[in-house]
Design a protein around this motif. Structure first.
Motif, PDB file in Angstrom:
ATOM      1  N   ILE A   1       0.908  -1.434  -0.041  1.00 22.89           N
ATOM      2  CA  ILE A   1      -0.030  -0.460   0.649  1.00 22.89           C
ATOM      3  C   ILE A   1       0.778   1.766   0.151  1.00 22.89           C
ATOM      4  N   LYS A   2       2.097   1.729   1.045  1.00 22.43           N
ATOM      5  CA  LYS A   2       2.475   2.272   0.569  1.00 22.43           C
ATOM      6  C   LYS A   2       3.645   2.735  -0.428  1.00 22.43           C
ATOM      7  N   GLY A   3       3.766   1.623  -0.757  1.00 31.21           N
ATOM      8  CA  GLY A   3       4.954   1.050  -1.865  1.00 31.21           C
ATOM      9  C   GLY A   3       4.231   1.873  -3.157  1.00 31.21           C
ATOM     10  N   ILE A   4       2.974   1.195  -3.604  1.00 29.65           N
ATOM     11  CA  ILE A   4       1.968   1.686  -4.834  1.00 29.65           C
ATOM     12  C   ILE A   4       1.513   3.582  -4.310  1.00 29.65           C
ATOM     13  N   ALA A   5       1.535   3.291  -3.207  1.00 32.34           N
ATOM     14  CA  ALA A   5       0.850   5.043  -3.265  1.00 32.34           C
ATOM     15  C   ALA A   5       2.371   5.707  -2.857  1.00 32.34           C
ATOM     16  N   PHE A   6       3.233   5.970  -2.876  1.00 31.82           N
ATOM     17  CA  PHE A   6       3.876   6.785  -2.816  1.00 31.82           C
ATOM     18  C   PHE A   6       5.216   6.782  -4.348  1.00 31.82           C
TER      19      PHE A   6
ATOM     20  N   ASN B   1       3.441   5.849  -6.837  1.00 33.02           N
ATOM     21  CA  ASN B   1       2.025   7.138  -8.463  1.00 33.02           C
ATOM     22  C   ASN B   1       1.520   7.876  -7.623  1.00 33.02           C
ATOM     23  N   LYS B   2       2.055   8.894  -6.731  1.00 33.10           N
ATOM     24  CA  LYS B   2       1.844  10.302  -6.375  1.00 33.10           C
ATOM     25  C   LYS B   2       1.486  11.158  -7.112  1.00 33.10           C
ATOM     26  N   ASN B   3       2.282  11.039  -8.161  1.00 27.98           N
ATOM     27  CA  ASN B   3       2.287  11.906  -9.499  1.00 27.98           C
ATOM     28  C   ASN B   3       1.214  12.218 -10.120  1.00 27.98           C
ATOM     29  N   LYS B   4       0.113  10.338 -10.485  1.00 27.01           N
ATOM     30  CA  LYS B   4      -0.472  10.027 -10.758  1.00 27.01           C
ATOM     31  C   LYS B   4      -2.528  10.593 -10.106  1.00 27.01           C
ATOM     32  N   GLY B   5      -2.093  10.608  -8.815  1.00 25.63           N
ATOM     33  CA  GLY B   5      -2.952  10.421  -8.152  1.00 25.63           C
ATOM     34  C   GLY B   5      -2.662  10.379  -6.393  1.00 25.63           C
ATOM     35  N   ASN B   6      -3.904  10.007  -5.516  1.00 28.42           N
ATOM     36  CA  ASN B   6      -4.100  10.414  -4.204  1.00 28.42           C
ATOM     37  C   ASN B   6      -5.030   9.899  -3.204  1.00 28.42           C
ATOM     38  N   HIS B   7      -5.907   9.150  -4.297  1.00 28.17           N
ATOM     39  CA  HIS B   7      -7.143   8.063  -3.581  1.00 28.17           C
ATOM     40  C   HIS B   7      -7.010   6.764  -3.514  1.00 28.17           C
ATOM     41  N   ILE B   8      -6.925   6.233  -2.379  1.00 26.06           N
ATOM     42  CA  ILE B   8      -7.072   4.943  -2.666  1.00 26.06           C
ATOM     43  C   ILE B   8      -8.501   4.177  -1.948  1.00 26.06           C
TER      44      ILE B   8
ATOM     45  N   THR C   1      -8.342  10.247  -9.831  1.00 28.16           N
ATOM     46  CA  THR C   1      -7.644  10.219  -8.771  1.00 28.16           C
ATOM     47  C   THR C   1      -7.203   9.078  -8.606  1.00 28.16           C
ATOM     48  N   THR C   2      -8.164   8.140  -8.252  1.00 21.76           N
ATOM     49  CA  THR C   2      -7.684   6.079  -7.816  1.00 21.76           C
ATOM     50  C   THR C   2      -6.473   5.979  -8.562  1.00 21.76           C
ATOM     51  N   ILE C   3      -5.548   5.331  -7.214  1.00 23.79           N
ATOM     52  CA  ILE C   3      -4.340   4.874  -7.900  1.00 23.79           C
ATOM     53  C   ILE C   3      -4.098   3.687  -7.518  1.00 23.79           C
ATOM     54  N   LEU C   4      -5.461   2.994  -5.886  1.00 25.88           N
ATOM     55  CA  LEU C   4      -4.881   1.835  -5.387  1.00 25.88           C
ATOM     56  C   LEU C   4      -6.253   1.372  -4.950  1.00 25.88           C
ATOM     57  N   VAL C   5      -6.641   0.037  -5.111  1.00 26.59           N
ATOM     58  CA  VAL C   5      -8.207  -0.953  -4.980  1.00 26.59           C
ATOM     59  C   VAL C   5      -7.155  -1.534  -3.828  1.00 26.59           C
ATOM     60  N   SER C   6      -7.070  -1.724  -2.276  1.00 25.03           N
ATOM     61  CA  SER C   6      -7.089  -2.754  -1.429  1.00 25.03           C
ATOM     62  C   SER C   6      -7.996  -3.458  -0.942  1.00 25.03           C
ATOM     63  N   VAL C   7      -8.666  -4.901  -1.454  1.00 25.20           N
ATOM     64  CA  VAL C   7      -9.622  -5.357  -0.920  1.00 25.20           C
ATOM     65  C   VAL C   7      -8.842  -6.845   0.144  1.00 25.20           C
ATOM     66  N   MET C   8      -9.215  -7.241   1.248  1.00 24.33           N
ATOM     67  CA  MET C   8      -8.500  -8.353   1.618  1.00 24.33           C
ATOM     68  C   MET C   8      -9.667  -9.101   0.515  1.00 24.33           C
ATOM     69  N   PHE C   9      -8.881 -10.681   0.721  1.00 24.57           N
ATOM     70  CA  PHE C   9      -9.715 -11.754  -0.368  1.00 24.57           C
ATOM     71  C   PHE C   9     -10.969 -11.981   1.024  1.00 24.57           C
ATOM     72  N   ALA C  10      -9.968 -12.632   2.448  1.00 21.81           N
ATOM     73  CA  ALA C  10     -11.824 -13.275   3.127  1.00 21.81           C
ATOM     74  C   ALA C  10     -10.982 -12.968   4.354  1.00 21.81           C
ATOM     75  N   ASN C  11     -12.243 -12.107   5.094  1.00 22.25           N
ATOM     76  CA  ASN C  11     -11.968 -11.941   6.200  1.00 22.25           C
ATOM     77  C   ASN C  11     -11.219 -13.033   7.583  1.00 22.25           C
TER      78      ASN C  11
ATOM     79  N   ILE D   1     -12.611  -4.992 -12.811  1.00 23.04           N
ATOM     80  CA  ILE D   1     -13.123  -4.149 -12.557  1.00 23.04           C
ATOM     81  C   ILE D   1     -12.022  -2.474 -12.585  1.00 23.04           C
ATOM     82  N   CYS D   2     -10.550  -3.273 -12.162  1.00 21.45           N
ATOM     83  CA  CYS D   2      -9.545  -2.440 -11.637  1.00 21.45           C
ATOM     84  C   CYS D   2      -9.085  -2.569 -13.394  1.00 21.45           C
TER      85      CYS D   2
END
Length: 397
Positions: A82-87, A89-96, A143-153, A168-169
């Motif tokens: 999550i941090k690695g993708i966010a930082f 791609n911050k020039n592309k967008g800032n929404h997770i 501005t969405t750059i990443l979707v993080s959804v757990m596989f199983a709770n 969708i992503c």
């Protein structure tokens, strides 16, 4: 006579299987050399062992070998993804986009990013702990750059519609990460078919050692490093490799996948016996989470009206039963489960929850013992509970 001991907390951790330990042991003693030491031949064996383990992990999720990076566990893998993708791609967008029922390794990482200029949308879930695909579609921004959804709770066992989310992503050109810590080795996973870009796992959830995990990063994805230093893991993750742990996770995942279908059938049968037995024998009980194939094979989660979770666990422990109210990582907290609250349970029901998770060592005798002990404990605790007394007075149904 020894007290009976029943372990029903496999979602918290599993034992290391003997076959796994056997493969690990030489790398503590005879084959101890640092795999990054290039100038003597005894470093070759640890290097080869790491390469073999990387191949085993990749095969288990239908990835390529050079898409697997070893970490210290699921929490590190989630943080890095999550941090690695966010930082990066911050020039592309800032929404997770993530969900309200993620493990704290994801939620706390997202909270950290919110303090550092990122915007996070936390998707709601329904009463069964499942994400609505339309909610995801509506949450996506330019501005969405990443979707993080757990596989199983990890608490209620709900298995998300991962393939649909991935599609969708991919269509919207947004990277998709899934925390698959509870799913790997227990349900089929194909990162290519499911359009998964990044996937986190932890060895100790599928009968491997603790302190080792992996992150799948699809080839071609730019990601910032989380740990800086040496050039290990192809320059992506510094620190001398945990060779015994890496060997262990490789053997464990190979074993888990080879036994996956057969073990899932066995655990579902035990789970259904446990669920039906609890619901029949203990009145005013709620099953939390979905039913059937939308639930992890070994997971059962209940709420008992008029009870408080900690007293229930202490009473079970006295009878030799290991269980949980939710995530082991949050077991020191007295707050009710954020997962159950997000599913719409009132505070008092969320506080009286019990997670029972079955695994490789679970037997029908274990389930029978639980079904004998649990109703008596619930009855005794309810007789002492002001909450139960209030419930009875109100004549609630």
């Amino acid at each position: 006579m020894d007290k009976k001991y029943v372990y029903m907390d496999y979602s918290a951790t599993t034992f290391t299987k003997p076959e796994v330990l056997e493969e690990m042991l030489p790398y503590f003693t005879d084959k101890f050399a640092n795999p990054s030491s290039k100038f003597y031949s005894i470093s070759e064996e640890p290097r080869v062992a790491i390469d073999k383990a990387r191949g085993r992990v990749a095969k288990a999720i239908n990835a390529e070998k050079d898409e697997i990076y070893f970490t210290a566990g699921g929490s590190e893998s989630d943080n890095w993804a999550i941090k690695g993708i966010a930082f990066a791609n911050k020039n592309k967008g800032n929404h997770i986009i993530t969900t309200a029922i993620e493990h704290h390794a994801v939620l706390h990482t997202c909270k950290f990013l919110e303090k550092n200029g990122f915007e996070v949308t936390y998707l709601p879930v329904d009463e069964y702990g499942l994400v609505n695909i339309e909610d995801l579609k509506n949450a996506i921004k330019d501005t969405t750059i990443l979707v993080s959804v757990m596989f199983a709770n990890n608490e209620v066992g709900s298995i998300q519609p991962i393939k649909e989310i991935g599609a969708i992503c991919r269509e919207r050109k947004i990277l998709f990460h899934t925390d698959a810590v509870q799913a790997v080795g227990h349900v089929p996973i194909d990162v290519k078919d499911m359009n998964i870009d990044l996937l986190s796992m932890a060895g100790h959830k599928f009968y491997g050692p603790k302190g080792v995990g992996a992150l799948y990063i699809r080839k071609g994805i730019r990601i910032e490093n989380l740990i800086h230093g040496g050039g290990q893991e192809r320059g992506k993750r510094a620190t001398t490799e945990n060779v015994p742990g890496i060997v262990g996770i490789g053997k464990a995942i190979e074993l888990a996948v080879s036994e996956l279908d057969e073990e899932a059938i066995r655990l579902r049968s035990l789970r259904e016996k446990l669920i039906s037995g609890v619901m029949e024998r203990i009145p005013h009980t709620k099953l939390n989470g979905p039913t059937g194939d939308k639930r992890l094979p070994g997971n059962a989660n209940f709420s008992f009206i008029g009870l408080e979770g900690e007293s229930l666990l202490l009473s079970l422990d006295f009878e030799g039963i290991c269980a949980s109210t939710g995530s082991a990582c949050a077991s020191g907290s007295l707050d009710p489960s954020h997962v159950l609250l997000a599913m719409g349970l009132p505070h008092e029901l969320a506080h009286g929850s019990l997670r029972l998770s079955l695994g490789s060592g679970s037997t029908e005798e274990d389930v029978d013992y639980m079904l004998d002990v649990l109703p008596k404990i619930v009855e005794r605790l309810r007789n002492m509970s002001p909450l139960w007394e209030d419930f009875i007075k109100k004549g609630d149904k």
